[in-house]
Design a protein around this motif. Structure first.
Motif, PDB file in Angstrom:
ATOM      1  N   LEU A  23       5.547 -11.077  -0.291  1.00  0.00           N
ATOM      2  CA  LEU A  23       6.075  -9.720  -0.192  1.00  0.00           C
ATOM      3  C   LEU A  23       5.935  -9.056  -1.557  1.00  0.00           C
ATOM      4  N   LEU A  24       5.103  -8.032  -1.632  1.00  0.00           N
ATOM      5  CA  LEU A  24       4.758  -7.428  -2.912  1.00  0.00           C
ATOM      6  C   LEU A  24       5.540  -6.170  -3.233  1.00  0.00           C
ATOM      7  N   GLY A  25       6.214  -5.583  -2.230  1.00  0.00           N
ATOM      8  CA  GLY A  25       7.036  -4.412  -2.481  1.00  0.00           C
ATOM      9  C   GLY A  25       6.562  -3.202  -1.713  1.00  0.00           C
ATOM     10  N   GLY A  26       7.339  -2.149  -1.847  1.00  0.00           N
ATOM     11  CA  GLY A  26       7.041  -0.919  -1.126  1.00  0.00           C
ATOM     12  C   GLY A  26       6.969   0.267  -2.055  1.00  0.00           C
ATOM     13  N   SER A  31       7.508   4.684   4.038  1.00  0.00           N
ATOM     14  CA  SER A  31       7.799   3.581   4.958  1.00  0.00           C
ATOM     15  C   SER A  31       6.701   2.523   4.861  1.00  0.00           C
ATOM     16  N   LEU A  32       6.126   2.363   3.679  1.00  0.00           N
ATOM     17  CA  LEU A  32       5.042   1.405   3.499  1.00  0.00           C
ATOM     18  C   LEU A  32       5.457   0.236   2.619  1.00  0.00           C
ATOM     19  N   SER A  52       4.977  -0.842  14.625  1.00  0.00           N
ATOM     20  CA  SER A  52       4.485  -0.627  13.262  1.00  0.00           C
ATOM     21  C   SER A  52       2.962  -0.621  13.219  1.00  0.00           C
ATOM     22  N   PRO A  53       2.357   0.445  12.674  1.00  0.00           N
ATOM     23  CA  PRO A  53       0.921   0.378  12.434  1.00  0.00           C
ATOM     24  C   PRO A  53       0.669  -0.595  11.284  1.00  0.00           C
ATOM     25  N   GLU A  54      -0.571  -1.041  11.162  1.00  0.00           N
ATOM     26  CA  GLU A  54      -0.941  -1.965  10.092  1.00  0.00           C
ATOM     27  C   GLU A  54      -2.284  -1.550   9.519  1.00  0.00           C
ATOM     28  N   LEU A  55      -2.492  -1.877   8.265  1.00  0.00           N
ATOM     29  CA  LEU A  55      -3.791  -1.708   7.642  1.00  0.00           C
ATOM     30  C   LEU A  55      -4.113  -3.007   6.924  1.00  0.00           C
ATOM     31  N   GLU A 110       5.163  -1.450   7.929  1.00  0.00           N
ATOM     32  CA  GLU A 110       6.459  -0.792   7.801  1.00  0.00           C
ATOM     33  C   GLU A 110       7.546  -1.842   7.585  1.00  0.00           C
ATOM     34  N   PRO A 111       8.705  -1.436   7.075  1.00  0.00           N
ATOM     35  CA  PRO A 111       9.794  -2.386   6.820  1.00  0.00           C
ATOM     36  C   PRO A 111      10.217  -3.194   8.048  1.00  0.00           C
ATOM     37  N   SER A 112      10.006  -2.667   9.258  1.00  0.00           N
ATOM     38  CA  SER A 112      10.368  -3.426  10.464  1.00  0.00           C
ATOM     39  C   SER A 112       9.597  -4.736  10.546  1.00  0.00           C
TER      40      SER A 112
END
Length: 150
Positions: A23-26, A31-32, A52-55, A110-112
Motif C-alpha cells: 500500500l503506497l498511499g493516496g 479517491s485514488l 471501484s474502477p482500476e488502472l 479507490e479506498p473501498s
C-alpha cells in the motif's frame, strides 16, 4: 499533510492469497490509492466485478487480463511492461500470470478496494487460502464473484 514519502520498507505489505500487495498511499482530496502488486507465476484472481474502477500499469513481466462480455468469450489482453489497462466500474474481469516469471504492476484503486485488501490480507504468504473468509469479505465489500465458464 501536504508532503509524504513512503519508502519500500515503510509501506504496509499484505499477502492476498499468493499476491504481495504494498500500500503506497493516496492523493489527498481524491479517491485514488496507489498499490504495487507482485503476482507470482500461476497466480491471479477469479472472474469478478466491483464498483471501484482500476488502472493497472505493468512494470515487469506479462499479465493476462480478461474482460468478460455477456454471451461471448472473454476479451483477452496480454499486457507487458509499459502497458496500462483500465477497468471500469462493475466491469467483469480477472487477471492471471500465465508466464513463468513474476509480474509487478502498479494499480490505482479507490479506498473501498484497500479496505477489502486489508480485510483479507495477511502479513505472511498463505499456504492455503481461506476461501470461506475471502467469500464473506467479498460480500461485505460488494465484490461479486462471477461463474467460471466451463
Amino acid at each position: 499533510m501536504n508532503f509524504n514519502v513512503t519508502t519500500p520498507e515503510a509501506a504496509q505489505t499484505l499477502w492476498v492469497v499468493a499476491d504481495r500487495i504494498r500500500l503506497l498511499g493516496g492523493i489527498a482530496g481524491s479517491s485514488l490509492e496507489l498499490i504495487e502488486v507482485e503476482v507470482p507465476p500461476g497466480s491471479g484472481t477469479p472472474p469478478h466485478s466491483h464498483a471501484s474502477p482500476e488502472l493497472f500499469y505493468v512494470l515487469e513481466g506479462t499479465l493476462t487480463v480478461r474482460h468478460f462480455v455477456a454471451g461471448g468469450p472473454p476479451e483477452m489482453t496480454v499486457a507487458g511492461p509499459g502497458t496500462s489497462v483500465r477497468i471500469g466500474p462493475r466491469a467483469p474481469h480477472n487477471y492471471s500470470n500465465d508466464s513463468g516469471r513474476p509480474v509487478r504492476m502498479l494499480v490505482l484503486v479507490e479506498p473501498s478496494m484497500i479496505a477489502f485488501f486489508r480485510d483479507i490480507g495477511t502479513v505472511e504468504p498463505q499456504a492455503q487460502p481461506d476461501f470461506a473468509r475471502i467469500g464473506a469479505a467479498m460480500q461485505r465489500h460488494g465484490i461479486e464473484a462471477l461463474p467460471v465458464a466451463a
